[in-house]
Write a protein that holds these residues in place. Structure first.
Motif, mmCIF file in Angstrom:
data_model
loop_
_atom_site.group_PDB
_atom_site.id
_atom_site.type_symbol
_atom_site.label_atom_id
_atom_site.label_comp_id
_atom_site.label_asym_id
_atom_site.label_seq_id
_atom_site.Cartn_x
_atom_site.Cartn_y
_atom_site.Cartn_z
ATOM 1 N N GLY A 222 -9.605 -0.721 -90.163
ATOM 2 C CA GLY A 222 -10.504 -1.858 -90.025
ATOM 3 C C GLY A 222 -10.119 -2.763 -88.867
ATOM 4 N N TRP A 223 -8.823 -3.060 -88.748
ATOM 5 C CA TRP A 223 -8.349 -3.902 -87.640
ATOM 6 C C TRP A 223 -8.662 -3.244 -86.297
ATOM 7 C CZ3 TRP A 223 -4.676 -8.144 -86.794
ATOM 8 C CH2 TRP A 223 -4.572 -8.982 -87.916
ATOM 9 N N GLY A 224 -8.427 -1.948 -86.213
ATOM 10 C CA GLY A 224 -8.682 -1.242 -84.963
ATOM 11 C C GLY A 224 -10.149 -1.292 -84.564
ATOM 12 N N ALA A 225 -11.031 -1.096 -85.539
ATOM 13 C CA ALA A 225 -12.473 -1.102 -85.251
ATOM 14 C C ALA A 225 -12.949 -2.479 -84.814
ATOM 15 C CB ALA A 225 -13.246 -0.643 -86.488
ATOM 16 N N VAL A 226 -12.471 -3.503 -85.495
ATOM 17 C CA VAL A 226 -12.890 -4.870 -85.181
ATOM 18 C C VAL A 226 -12.399 -5.292 -83.799
ATOM 19 C CG1 VAL A 226 -12.617 -7.294 -85.809
ATOM 20 C CG2 VAL A 226 -13.079 -5.600 -87.579
ATOM 21 N N ILE A 227 -11.143 -5.015 -83.503
ATOM 22 C CA ILE A 227 -10.588 -5.429 -82.216
ATOM 23 C C ILE A 227 -11.189 -4.621 -81.066
ATOM 24 C CG2 ILE A 227 -8.466 -5.479 -80.843
ATOM 25 C CD1 ILE A 227 -6.982 -6.237 -83.393
ATOM 26 N N LYS A 228 -11.376 -3.325 -81.271
ATOM 27 C CA LYS A 228 -11.911 -2.486 -80.197
ATOM 28 C C LYS A 228 -13.346 -2.861 -79.850
ATOM 29 C CE LYS A 228 -12.167 2.281 -78.623
ATOM 30 N NZ LYS A 228 -11.894 3.702 -78.921
ATOM 31 N N THR A 229 -14.131 -3.257 -80.847
ATOM 32 C CA THR A 229 -15.527 -3.622 -80.600
ATOM 33 C C THR A 229 -15.711 -5.132 -80.449
ATOM 34 O OG1 THR A 229 -16.026 -3.763 -82.985
ATOM 35 C CG2 THR A 229 -16.347 -1.627 -81.905
ATOM 36 N N ARG A 230 -14.597 -5.873 -80.499
ATOM 37 C CA ARG A 230 -14.639 -7.339 -80.408
ATOM 38 C C ARG A 230 -15.587 -7.912 -81.451
ATOM 39 N NH1 ARG A 230 -15.253 -5.677 -74.991
ATOM 40 N NH2 ARG A 230 -13.305 -5.787 -73.797
ATOM 41 N N PHE A 231 -15.285 -7.627 -82.695
ATOM 42 C CA PHE A 231 -16.092 -8.055 -83.841
ATOM 43 C C PHE A 231 -17.520 -7.512 -83.756
ATOM 44 C CE2 PHE A 231 -12.624 -11.007 -84.262
ATOM 45 C CZ PHE A 231 -12.520 -11.225 -85.629
ATOM 46 N N GLY A 232 -17.644 -6.301 -83.249
ATOM 47 C CA GLY A 232 -18.955 -5.660 -83.207
ATOM 48 C C GLY A 232 -19.857 -6.114 -82.096
#
Length: 238
Positions: A222-232
């Protein structure tokens, strides 16, 4: 939250009630989803809901169970207390997840899709981010001894809470989509994905020992997805 919701006309958005009494008259039209948690739902057969209907009724048996658990607090019965805390925690997370999904649907979807497209890069970034964040927390706590670290520590706490809440919803949406598509749904509603994902994650993480390890893995993803997409927000213009 609480009170009564009476719909007799057309509503363009989704309707969500927490502990509320929802009434839909024959002329009611809800263009989005209808979510009712811990309340009542009185729907006329002629009322129309174009999205999904999610209804969790608060029964008398549930309240009796909660009262029994509260009574165990004074009887030194720890198991009911632990279960009560767990139930309340899950209920709060469900409310948070639904609110975030309703307020930021596209952001959640973008972050969820990133997990499916680039799983290992998301996992690696999540692990690295958590390690760096933990180091910053320790540094800020140490600097707090000489006061200058207090603002930094407070800021990091708020950032961590924001990432944790949003990442949890992203995980719900990801596994909810996997489950709905596995059952043949080609275009499942985000609210339905979040609810199904919430149920799945809650069951899996409730398993002793294994659940703790799985929860850690989910947090990393979850942390990786949020940070990589900059909170989507990274792919909003695509």
């Amino acid at each position: 939250f609480g009170g009564s919701i009476v719909i007799s006309g057309e509503v363009d958005n989704s309707v969500i009630g927490i502990g509320a009494n929802i009434t839909l008259h024959p002329s009611a039209i809800v263009r989005g989803d209808l979510v009712s948690i811990g309340g009542t739902l009185n729907r006329d057969p002629q009322a129309k809901i174009e999205g999904d209907t999610i209804f969790f009724e608060t029964t008398e048996e549930l309240w009796n169970s909660i009262k029994t658990a509260l009574g165990g607090l004074f009887g030194l019965t720890l198991l009911p207390i632990i279960l009560l805390i767990k139930v309340i925690s899950l209920f709060v997370w469900l409310i948070i997840a639904l609110l975030i999904a309703l307020l930021f649907p596209r952001h959640v979807v973008n972050s969820s899709l990133e997990i499916r497209k680039n799983f290992w890069s998301v996992f690696g970034l999540g692990l690295l981010s958590i390690i760096i964040f933990a180091g910053l927390i320790i540094l800020a706590a140490f600097l707090s001894i000489i006061i200058i670290g207090i603002p930094l520590l407070i800021t990091l706490i708020f950032i961590g809470l924001a990432i944790k809440m949003f990442s949890r919803v992203v995980i719900y949406a990801f596994f909810g989509e996997v489950l709905t598509r596995a059952f043949g749904s080609k275009n499942p509603a985000l609210i339905l994905q979040v609810v199904l994902g919430f149920v799945f994650v809650s069951i899996v993480t409730f398993i002793p020992i294994l659940g703790t390890l799985v929860a850690l893995a989910f947090n990393i993803i979850g942390w990786g997805a949020v940070i990589k997409t900059r909170f989507g927000t990274r792919h909003l213009g695509d």
